[in-house]
Write an enzyme that holds these catalytic residues in place. Structure first.
Site, PDB file in Angstrom:
ATOM      1  CG  ASP A 127      -3.565   2.174  -8.148  1.00  7.18           C
ATOM      2  OD1 ASP A 127      -4.392   1.856  -7.280  1.00  7.18           O
ATOM      3  OD2 ASP A 127      -3.466   3.331  -8.604  1.00  7.18           O
TER       4      ASP A 127
ATOM      5  CG  ASP B 165      -7.188   1.731  -3.619  1.00  2.00           C
ATOM      6  OD1 ASP B 165      -6.858   1.369  -4.759  1.00  2.00           O
ATOM      7  OD2 ASP B 165      -6.708   2.744  -3.068  1.00  2.00           O
TER       8      ASP B 165
END
Length: 407
Positions: free
Chosen positions: A100, A279
């Site tokens: 992440d 992201d």
């Protein structure tokens, strides 16, 4: 140390398809986007005293450049998210963690319990982290963390979950976002250096950066990506890595934020230059509502009631134009094939066999929010990206898969 590319690390490969299909996936992406937009903590791109001053970054002038002291490890494509195996403790227990770039705490215990060893130290502090689609709380430890045989981190801060919601099928998160995202998450602690920060400060890697390569795949649970800590792998990209400063526009500036514009075909700008983020934790390519509506109108796509995604006919796909991303004056071609979900993986969406679904979706907020796009994993599969903490910049390059027709 010399550049080392480590392959063949064992993976606990499991499909993490949303039980609710694409609708649940969309809800998770949008919930995550709303958390980004809220920007409710102070996050920048600077380091506190626990992290050594950044060194020079990887050269980005030629495709043949690569830092010496860097190490690469494979990552696994789990259908809708990316995971990798991370060892914690000595001897190490292997955990399957989501990679992440939109958060920075590393934590375990969502499924497989923590196994303290001689290297484990309970700090006595509590950890609480909220994500768009989940939360975790527990105790903060420091421990030995092993990402690969040459990537061993001493005294890495890790959260050990006593409660975790929204993380079925994985054990936790490997957070590689900006370090300031950890502020306010651990009691009695200003911030928690990330794994990349600690690899750099402990001298294991020569630059505080992370290179990410993903190969598009129409098969779930295959090892088809690579993380390179401290450098870039020049076998994974083509041409030049073009680096741009991180955006100064909030709230995108609190994450891996850049400025870009997006055009549909050669003549229609659907998103003027604006701030957003890159992201790994977002599955789709999300655009501000007005840009999304312009894209839908341009493509003739309709919303599929079963999945919530845009869908097009075979004829519309034949006429589909590229999306052109202008980042720092360089234009990147996001091909028609890149814009569709892999048809062999339609079942992970709860979709119909052979139907064509688009991965471009509505961010759920209007233009001018300070975060008008999220380039998620569908976009990342087509480009090599460099998350450079030391230089406060993000690099992008094409790969041999930028123009692939695998979907």
């Amino acid at each position: 140390m010399s550049h080392v590319v480590i392959r063949g690390i064992p993976f606990a490969t499991r499909l993490r398809a949303a039980k609710g299909g694409a609708k649940e996936l969309l809800e998770r992406d949008r919930a995550r986007a709303q958390k980004f937009l809220a920007g409710n903590r102070r996050h920048g791109h600077h380091h506190k005293g626990t992290v050594a001053a950044p060194s020079t970054t990887v050269p980005s002038g030629t495709g043949g450049s690569s830092t010496n002291a860097s190490s690469s490890i494979d990552v696994t494509d789990s259908g809708v998210t990316y995971t990798m195996q991370v060892g914690v403790g000595n001897p190490a227990t292997q955990y399957t963690l989501l990679i992440d770039t939109g958060s920075s705490n590393t934590w375990i215990g969502a499924n497989l319990p923590y196994n303290p060893t001689s290297s484990s130290n309970d700090t006595g502090n509590t950890i609480n982290v909220s994500y768009g689609s989940g939360t975790m709380s527990g105790e903060e430890y420091t421990d030995t963390v092993t990402l690969g045989s040459s990537l061993v981190i001493q005294n890495q801060g890790i959260g050990v979950a006593s409660s975790a919601q929204g993380f079925q099928g994985v054990d936790g998160i490997l957070g590689v976002g900006p370090v300031d995202l950890t502020q306010g998450t651990v009691s009695n602690t200003s911030d928690v250096p990330t794994v990349t920060d600690n690899l750099y400060s402990q001298g294991t890697i020569s630059s505080d950066l992370l290179g990410i390569f993903y190969e598009p795949s129409s098969t779930a649970n295959v090892s088809n990506g690579e993380l390179t800590f401290g450098g870039t792998d020049n076998t994974k990209y083509t041409g030049t890595i073009n680096s741009v400063p991180l955006t100064t526009t909030s709230p995108a500036s609190r994450y891996w934020g850049i400025d870009q514009s997006v055009s549909y075909g050669t003549g229609q700008t659907i998103l003027n230059t604006t701030a957003g983020i890159v992201d790994t934790g977002t599955t789709l390519l999300l655009l501000a509502t007005e840009a999304f509506q312009a894209y839908q109108q341009a493509t003739g796509a309709v919303q599929d009631p079963n999945t919530g995604l845009l869908t097009i006919t075979s004829q519309q796909y034949a006429n589909l134009q590229s999306l052109y991303f202008n980042i720092g004056g360089v234009t990147y071609d996001f091909t028609p094939n890149a814009q569709i979900w892999p048809r062999d993986l339609n079942s992970t969406l709860g979709g119909n066999e052979g139907q064509i679904y688009l991965i471009v979706s509505d961010l759920g907020s209007s233009l001018g929010s300070g975060l008008d796009f999220i380039n998620g994993f569908g976009w990342l599969q087509r480009f090599y990206t460099v998350f450079d903490t030391g230089k406060k910049q993000l690099g992008v390059a094409t790969t041999t898969y930028t123009n692939a027709d695998t979907n």
